[in-house]
Design an enzyme around this catalytic site. Structure first.
Site, mmCIF file in Angstrom:
data_model
loop_
_atom_site.group_PDB
_atom_site.id
_atom_site.type_symbol
_atom_site.label_atom_id
_atom_site.label_comp_id
_atom_site.label_asym_id
_atom_site.label_seq_id
_atom_site.Cartn_x
_atom_site.Cartn_y
_atom_site.Cartn_z
ATOM 1 N N SER A 189 -7.225 61.233 74.247
ATOM 2 C CA SER A 189 -8.431 61.779 74.862
ATOM 3 C C SER A 189 -8.140 62.047 76.335
ATOM 4 C CB SER A 189 -9.601 60.815 74.661
ATOM 5 O OG SER A 189 -10.814 61.428 75.017
ATOM 6 N N TYR A 236 -13.313 71.945 77.395
ATOM 7 C CA TYR A 236 -12.296 70.921 77.175
ATOM 8 C C TYR A 236 -12.861 69.540 77.478
ATOM 9 C CZ TYR A 236 -7.830 68.436 77.401
ATOM 10 O OH TYR A 236 -6.791 67.543 77.202
ATOM 11 N N LYS A 287 -13.382 66.351 74.758
ATOM 12 C CA LYS A 287 -12.851 65.003 74.946
ATOM 13 C C LYS A 287 -13.967 63.957 74.882
ATOM 14 C CE LYS A 287 -9.021 66.310 74.621
ATOM 15 N NZ LYS A 287 -7.980 65.791 73.717
#
Length: 331
Positions: free
Chosen positions: A169, A202, A206
């Site tokens: 992550s 993005y 995550k």
């Protein structure tokens, strides 16, 4: 609001003053998979694992020639041949993920899988019924996790060990305000090209990984699951993930703050091969358990966690009916 201002001091401290420890845990006899390992963090993690005497290291790549080049490089630098294999895996294709998992099922054992493969794009492209970042970083990542879980559990019983399933992550899950949470259907909103906030996508992907990992671990303890699931932040590293960013800006950031991929990869190796049961459902950063973002840890975190998992599990069940049942009954 996002946690960027409050996170900045700890981010700078980590980047400038902390160097994750060099991996030294012996991996003799182990079979370990590292996805997205033909380059960058994954490749450096695989290099460490091979160096640490793993019996079999499987790296994945979408391009066979790049995968073969990575194997050659890893063999030359570690002096170990016949240990590393490259398997095809494309997280943009659910059928490919299923085929990969079927191949994994035929392994004699699987001690750990480090799910490192992912994308970072600011361009909206629909793949597999979702925006591509959602498909690759979230849906396919957890599809793969659940499909390989039976092999990890089988290994746990056969060899009396606790295998690790590690999701790579990022601390960027701190950096989104996640306004999509205000909508009735989070994934539907994320998949709307008219309103998609791709500059933040993005970060959101995550955060979704964090919610999913925590939800699985919260209701499926190691004592029942037989496997540790954790998620790891490698820190800000020189990476091909940033190739769409402004060239001048990324050059300055790399020069001032970035870790090398080798240093960042140490965190992946720790989470995948050293972290114990206490890391189950935990955010690993700088090789130790740390707190997640306020959106996760705060008063509405569990509610968001449940919503994300409900929507994600529905998608996973549509792709592979019954796939979430491998987790067993929730507690």
């Amino acid at each position: 609001m996002s946690s960027v201002p409050s996170k900045l001091p700890s981010f700078l401290h980590s980047q400038l003053l902390v160097t994750p420890k060099h991996p030294e845990t012996d991996c003799s006899g182990r079979t370990i998979i590292v996805t997205g390992a033909n380059t960058g963090l994954g490749k450096e993690a695989a290099r460490h694992i091979v160096r640490l005497n793993a019996e079999r290291v499987i790296i994945t790549a979408r391009d066979a020639s790049k995968g073969a080049a990575a194997v050659k490089d890893l063999e030359q630098t570690t002096g170990r041949k016949g240990v590393i294999e490259v398997w095809d895996l494309d997280l943009a294709s659910y059928d490919n993920v299923k085929a990969f998992a079927k191949r994994v099922a035929g392994l004699p054992r699987l001690d750990a899988i480090i799910e490192n493969a992912g994308i970072n794009t600011t361009k909206f492209v629909e793949i597999g019924g979702n925006e591509s970042t959602v498909t690759v970083n979230v849906v396919s990542t957890f599809l793969l996790a659940l499909l390989v879980l039976p092999k990890l559990q089988e290994t746990a019983k056969q060899f009396s060990i606790v295998p690790n399933l590690t999701i790579v992550s990022s601390e960027v899950h701190f950096f989104t305000a996640f306004p999509e949470r205000e909508s009735p259907n989070i994934f539907e909103t994320l998949n709307n090209p008219k309103t998609a906030r791709m500059s933040d996508r993005y970060n959101v992907s995550k955060l979704l990984e964090v919610f999913a990992c925590r939800r699985i671990a919260r209701h499926h303890p190691v004592s029942r699951l037989g496997v540790t699931i954790n998620f790891v932040n490698p820190g800000f590293c020189r990476s091909e993930l940033a190739r769409e960013m402004n060239a001048v800006l990324i050059s300055v950031m790399y020069a001032a703050l970035a870790r090398t991929t080798e240093v960042g990869s140490r965190t992946l190796v720790h989470a995948g091969t050293e972290a114990d049961k206490s890391s189950h459902g935990q955010y690993m950063s700088d090789c130790k358990v740390q707190k997640c973002a306020k959106l996760v840890e705060g008063p509405h975190g569990k509610e968001l966690e449940e919503r994300v998992w409900q929507e994600l599990s529905e998608k996973l069940e549509a792709i592979q009916p019954g796939v979430t049942k491998v987790l067993g009954p929730a507690v």
